[in-house]
Design a protein around this motif. Structure first.
Motif, PDB file in Angstrom:
ATOM      1  N   LEU A  52       8.345   5.186  -7.914  1.00  0.00           N
ATOM      2  CA  LEU A  52       7.714   3.867  -7.985  1.00  0.00           C
ATOM      3  C   LEU A  52       8.327   3.012  -9.095  1.00  0.00           C
ATOM      4  O   LEU A  52       8.441   1.796  -8.954  1.00  0.00           O
ATOM      5  N   ALA A  53       8.723   3.630 -10.192  1.00  0.00           N
ATOM      6  CA  ALA A  53       9.322   2.884 -11.297  1.00  0.00           C
ATOM      7  C   ALA A  53      10.704   2.356 -10.913  1.00  0.00           C
ATOM      8  O   ALA A  53      11.109   1.276 -11.357  1.00  0.00           O
ATOM      9  N   ASN A  54      11.430   3.084 -10.070  1.00  0.00           N
ATOM     10  CA  ASN A  54      12.774   2.680  -9.665  1.00  0.00           C
ATOM     11  C   ASN A  54      12.777   1.759  -8.454  1.00  0.00           C
ATOM     12  O   ASN A  54      13.829   1.296  -8.037  1.00  0.00           O
ATOM     13  N   ARG A  55      11.627   1.486  -7.904  1.00  0.00           N
ATOM     14  CA  ARG A  55      11.518   0.658  -6.691  1.00  0.00           C
ATOM     15  C   ARG A  55      11.875  -0.792  -7.000  1.00  0.00           C
ATOM     16  O   ARG A  55      11.436  -1.345  -7.997  1.00  0.00           O
ATOM     17  N   GLN A  56      12.668  -1.399  -6.136  1.00  0.00           N
ATOM     18  CA  GLN A  56      13.037  -2.802  -6.265  1.00  0.00           C
ATOM     19  C   GLN A  56      12.104  -3.630  -5.392  1.00  0.00           C
ATOM     20  O   GLN A  56      11.992  -3.386  -4.201  1.00  0.00           O
ATOM     21  N   PHE A  57      11.413  -4.581  -5.985  1.00  0.00           N
ATOM     22  CA  PHE A  57      10.489  -5.426  -5.256  1.00  0.00           C
ATOM     23  C   PHE A  57      11.145  -6.769  -4.966  1.00  0.00           C
ATOM     24  O   PHE A  57      11.802  -7.347  -5.828  1.00  0.00           O
ATOM     25  N   LYS A  58      10.958  -7.242  -3.741  1.00  0.00           N
ATOM     26  CA  LYS A  58      11.461  -8.561  -3.380  1.00  0.00           C
ATOM     27  C   LYS A  58      10.474  -9.604  -3.902  1.00  0.00           C
ATOM     28  O   LYS A  58       9.270  -9.456  -3.761  1.00  0.00           O
ATOM     29  N   LYS A  59      11.016 -10.653  -4.465  1.00  0.00           N
ATOM     30  CA  LYS A  59      10.166 -11.736  -4.948  1.00  0.00           C
ATOM     31  C   LYS A  59      10.104 -12.810  -3.876  1.00  0.00           C
ATOM     32  O   LYS A  59      11.109 -13.152  -3.264  1.00  0.00           O
ATOM     33  N   PHE A  60       8.920 -13.321  -3.648  1.00  0.00           N
ATOM     34  CA  PHE A  60       8.718 -14.374  -2.664  1.00  0.00           C
ATOM     35  C   PHE A  60       8.833 -15.720  -3.356  1.00  0.00           C
ATOM     36  O   PHE A  60       8.101 -16.009  -4.296  1.00  0.00           O
ATOM     37  N   ASP A  61       9.772 -16.549  -2.911  1.00  0.00           N
ATOM     38  CA  ASP A  61       9.981 -17.864  -3.502  1.00  0.00           C
ATOM     39  C   ASP A  61       9.164 -18.891  -2.722  1.00  0.00           C
ATOM     40  O   ASP A  61       9.617 -19.432  -1.722  1.00  0.00           O
ATOM     41  N   ALA A  62       7.950 -19.162  -3.191  1.00  0.00           N
ATOM     42  CA  ALA A  62       7.057 -20.086  -2.501  1.00  0.00           C
ATOM     43  C   ALA A  62       7.475 -21.541  -2.712  1.00  0.00           C
ATOM     44  O   ALA A  62       7.122 -22.406  -1.910  1.00  0.00           O
ATOM     45  N   LYS A  63       8.243 -21.819  -3.734  1.00  0.00           N
ATOM     46  CA  LYS A  63       8.644 -23.195  -4.030  1.00  0.00           C
ATOM     47  C   LYS A  63       9.522 -23.786  -2.927  1.00  0.00           C
ATOM     48  O   LYS A  63       9.511 -24.987  -2.719  1.00  0.00           O
ATOM     49  N   VAL A 109       4.916  13.405 -11.040  1.00  0.00           N
ATOM     50  CA  VAL A 109       6.015  12.899 -11.865  1.00  0.00           C
ATOM     51  C   VAL A 109       7.099  12.299 -10.974  1.00  0.00           C
ATOM     52  O   VAL A 109       7.629  11.216 -11.260  1.00  0.00           O
ATOM     53  N   LYS A 110       7.431  12.960  -9.870  1.00  0.00           N
ATOM     54  CA  LYS A 110       8.440  12.438  -8.946  1.00  0.00           C
ATOM     55  C   LYS A 110       7.965  11.128  -8.314  1.00  0.00           C
ATOM     56  O   LYS A 110       8.750  10.201  -8.131  1.00  0.00           O
ATOM     57  N   ILE A 111       6.695  11.049  -8.008  1.00  0.00           N
ATOM     58  CA  ILE A 111       6.141   9.828  -7.403  1.00  0.00           C
ATOM     59  C   ILE A 111       6.215   8.673  -8.396  1.00  0.00           C
ATOM     60  O   ILE A 111       6.617   7.560  -8.039  1.00  0.00           O
ATOM     61  N   LYS A 112       5.856   8.914  -9.647  1.00  0.00           N
ATOM     62  CA  LYS A 112       5.911   7.863 -10.662  1.00  0.00           C
ATOM     63  C   LYS A 112       7.339   7.384 -10.903  1.00  0.00           C
ATOM     64  O   LYS A 112       7.582   6.188 -11.067  1.00  0.00           O
ATOM     65  N   VAL A 134       0.853  -1.179   0.000  1.00  0.00           N
ATOM     66  CA  VAL A 134       0.000   0.000   0.000  1.00  0.00           C
ATOM     67  C   VAL A 134       0.890   1.231   0.000  1.00  0.00           C
ATOM     68  O   VAL A 134       1.827   1.337   0.786  1.00  0.00           O
ATOM     69  N   VAL A 135       0.594   2.153  -0.894  1.00  0.00           N
ATOM     70  CA  VAL A 135       1.336   3.403  -0.978  1.00  0.00           C
ATOM     71  C   VAL A 135       0.355   4.535  -0.744  1.00  0.00           C
ATOM     72  O   VAL A 135      -0.654   4.639  -1.428  1.00  0.00           O
ATOM     73  N   VAL A 136       0.646   5.370   0.247  1.00  0.00           N
ATOM     74  CA  VAL A 136      -0.204   6.525   0.545  1.00  0.00           C
ATOM     75  C   VAL A 136       0.440   7.746  -0.087  1.00  0.00           C
ATOM     76  O   VAL A 136       1.598   8.059   0.183  1.00  0.00           O
ATOM     77  N   LEU A 137      -0.307   8.421  -0.939  1.00  0.00           N
ATOM     78  CA  LEU A 137       0.213   9.585  -1.643  1.00  0.00           C
ATOM     79  C   LEU A 137      -0.431  10.846  -1.093  1.00  0.00           C
ATOM     80  O   LEU A 137      -1.644  10.927  -0.970  1.00  0.00           O
ATOM     81  N   LYS A 138       0.399  11.815  -0.779  1.00  0.00           N
ATOM     82  CA  LYS A 138      -0.098  13.118  -0.335  1.00  0.00           C
ATOM     83  C   LYS A 138      -0.445  13.935  -1.573  1.00  0.00           C
ATOM     84  O   LYS A 138       0.212  13.847  -2.606  1.00  0.00           O
ATOM     85  N   THR A 139      -1.475  14.733  -1.477  1.00  0.00           N
ATOM     86  CA  THR A 139      -1.935  15.483  -2.652  1.00  0.00           C
ATOM     87  C   THR A 139      -0.987  16.628  -3.021  1.00  0.00           C
ATOM     88  O   THR A 139      -1.029  17.111  -4.142  1.00  0.00           O
TER      89      THR A 139
END
Length: 53
Positions: free
Chosen positions: A18-29, A12-15, A2-7
């Protein structure tokens, strides 16, 4: 996630942030087959759901 954005923030800075954000992948296997039980999986699920009532 969840990302809360202030008005008052620049969209453009927010986008870009978010585009440069690194997401951790969950290895369910790696957890596959870890839980050993003699009971039927459906019975376990029904028993857990009955606890909520």
């Amino acid at each position: 996630m969840v990302v809360v954005l202030k008005t008052d923030k620049d969209v453009v800075k927010i986008k870009k942030a978010l585009a440069n954000r690194q997401f951790k992948k969950f290895d369910a296997k790696k957890f596959c087959g870890v839980l050993k039980t003699d009971d039927d999986a459906l019975k376990i699920q029904q028993r857990l759901r009955d606890e909520w009532n």
